[in-house]
Scaffold this motif. Structure first.
Motif, short mmCIF file in Angstrom:
data_model
loop_
_atom_site.label_atom_id
_atom_site.label_comp_id
_atom_site.label_asym_id
_atom_site.label_seq_id
_atom_site.Cartn_x
_atom_site.Cartn_y
_atom_site.Cartn_z
N SER A 1 -49.07 -35.72 -80.03
CA SER A 1 -50.32 -34.97 -80.17
C SER A 1 -50.15 -33.47 -80.01
O SER A 1 -51.06 -32.78 -79.57
N PHE A 2 -48.99 -32.97 -80.38
CA PHE A 2 -48.70 -31.54 -80.21
C PHE A 2 -49.75 -30.66 -80.88
O PHE A 2 -50.21 -29.68 -80.30
N PHE A 3 -50.18 -31.04 -82.09
CA PHE A 3 -51.03 -30.13 -82.85
C PHE A 3 -52.50 -30.16 -82.41
O PHE A 3 -53.31 -29.44 -82.98
N TYR A 4 -52.83 -30.97 -81.40
CA TYR A 4 -54.19 -30.87 -80.85
C TYR A 4 -54.40 -29.48 -80.27
O TYR A 4 -55.52 -28.96 -80.27
N GLY A 5 -53.34 -28.88 -79.77
CA GLY A 5 -53.45 -27.53 -79.21
C GLY A 5 -53.85 -26.50 -80.25
O GLY A 5 -54.41 -25.46 -79.92
N ALA A 6 -53.57 -26.81 -81.52
CA ALA A 6 -53.92 -25.89 -82.59
C ALA A 6 -55.44 -25.78 -82.76
O ALA A 6 -55.91 -24.84 -83.38
N MET A 7 -56.17 -26.74 -82.19
CA MET A 7 -57.63 -26.67 -82.26
C MET A 7 -58.15 -25.40 -81.59
O MET A 7 -59.11 -24.80 -82.04
N TYR A 8 -57.49 -25.01 -80.49
CA TYR A 8 -57.95 -23.83 -79.78
C TYR A 8 -57.65 -22.57 -80.58
O TYR A 8 -58.45 -21.63 -80.59
N VAL A 9 -56.51 -22.57 -81.26
CA VAL A 9 -56.18 -21.45 -82.14
C VAL A 9 -57.18 -21.40 -83.28
O VAL A 9 -57.70 -20.34 -83.65
N SER A 10 -57.50 -22.59 -83.82
CA SER A 10 -58.44 -22.69 -84.92
C SER A 10 -59.83 -22.17 -84.50
O SER A 10 -60.49 -21.47 -85.27
N TYR A 11 -60.23 -22.49 -83.28
CA TYR A 11 -61.52 -22.00 -82.77
C TYR A 11 -61.55 -20.49 -82.77
O TYR A 11 -62.50 -19.87 -83.26
N GLY A 12 -60.49 -19.88 -82.23
CA GLY A 12 -60.42 -18.43 -82.19
C GLY A 12 -60.44 -17.81 -83.58
O GLY A 12 -61.16 -16.84 -83.82
N LEU A 13 -59.70 -18.40 -84.50
CA LEU A 13 -59.66 -17.88 -85.87
C LEU A 13 -61.03 -18.00 -86.54
O LEU A 13 -61.47 -17.09 -87.22
N ASN A 14 -61.70 -19.15 -86.32
CA ASN A 14 -63.01 -19.34 -86.94
C ASN A 14 -64.04 -18.36 -86.40
O ASN A 14 -64.89 -17.88 -87.14
N VAL A 15 -63.95 -18.06 -85.10
CA VAL A 15 -64.87 -17.06 -84.54
C VAL A 15 -64.61 -15.70 -85.19
O VAL A 15 -65.55 -14.99 -85.58
N ALA A 16 -63.32 -15.36 -85.34
CA ALA A 16 -62.98 -14.08 -85.97
C ALA A 16 -63.47 -14.02 -87.41
O ALA A 16 -64.03 -13.01 -87.84
N VAL A 17 -63.29 -15.12 -88.14
CA VAL A 17 -63.75 -15.17 -89.54
C VAL A 17 -65.27 -15.06 -89.59
O VAL A 17 -65.83 -14.34 -90.43
N GLY A 18 -65.94 -15.75 -88.67
CA GLY A 18 -67.41 -15.70 -88.64
C GLY A 18 -67.92 -14.30 -88.36
O GLY A 18 -68.87 -13.83 -89.01
#
Ligand SMILES: [Zn+2]
Length: 127
Positions: A55-72
């Motif tokens: 489940s290594f890439f579950y951590g990428a969810m937090y990166v994805s959250y940050g990126l989505n906030v920046a995009v928003g």
């Protein structure tokens, strides 16, 4: 596009973070939505196992959250400040932007996340 050996190259091309010789993904095009998360198990050049731990890439969810906030925020600024939209129109612009960029943000967050843990090694070879 970017110089081989830099993290930027691996992050934006989705290539193996250790040798940067091949893509981590089965299908390089993120717009093929059914295969957007399908990754190879190992790098065929250096043998790096992409799923470092279960489940290594579950951590990428937090990166994805940050990126989505920046995009928003970027979408809001562009529509509200530069196009003079109302708040409601800006909200719609944010939602549309996030949906359109979703596959790119998804892959970018995975690439960013694995590059936090693995560095480029020019001498990496298959054992
Ligand atoms: Zn490799």
């Amino acid at each position: 596009m970017f110089k081989k050996g830099s993290k930027i190259n691996s992050i934006f091309s989705g290539s193996c973070p250790r040798c940067q010789n091949e893509s981590m993904y089965e299908d390089k095009n993120p717009l093929h939505l059914t295969k957007v998360l399908k990754m190879n198990e190992n790098c065929s050049h250096c043998g790096l196992k992409y799923q470092i731990e279960p489940s290594f890439f579950y951590g990428a969810m937090y990166v994805s959250y940050g990126l989505n906030v920046a995009v928003g925020i970027a979408a809001f600024i562009v529509s509200f400040v530069f196009f003079g939209s109302t708040v409601e129109q800006s909200f719609i612009a944010i939602v549309v932007t996030l949906i359109v960029l979703f596959p790119f943000v998804l892959r970018l967050s995975r690439n960013l996340y694995i590059n936090m843990f693995i560095s480029y090694d020019p001498k990496a070879v298959q054992k």
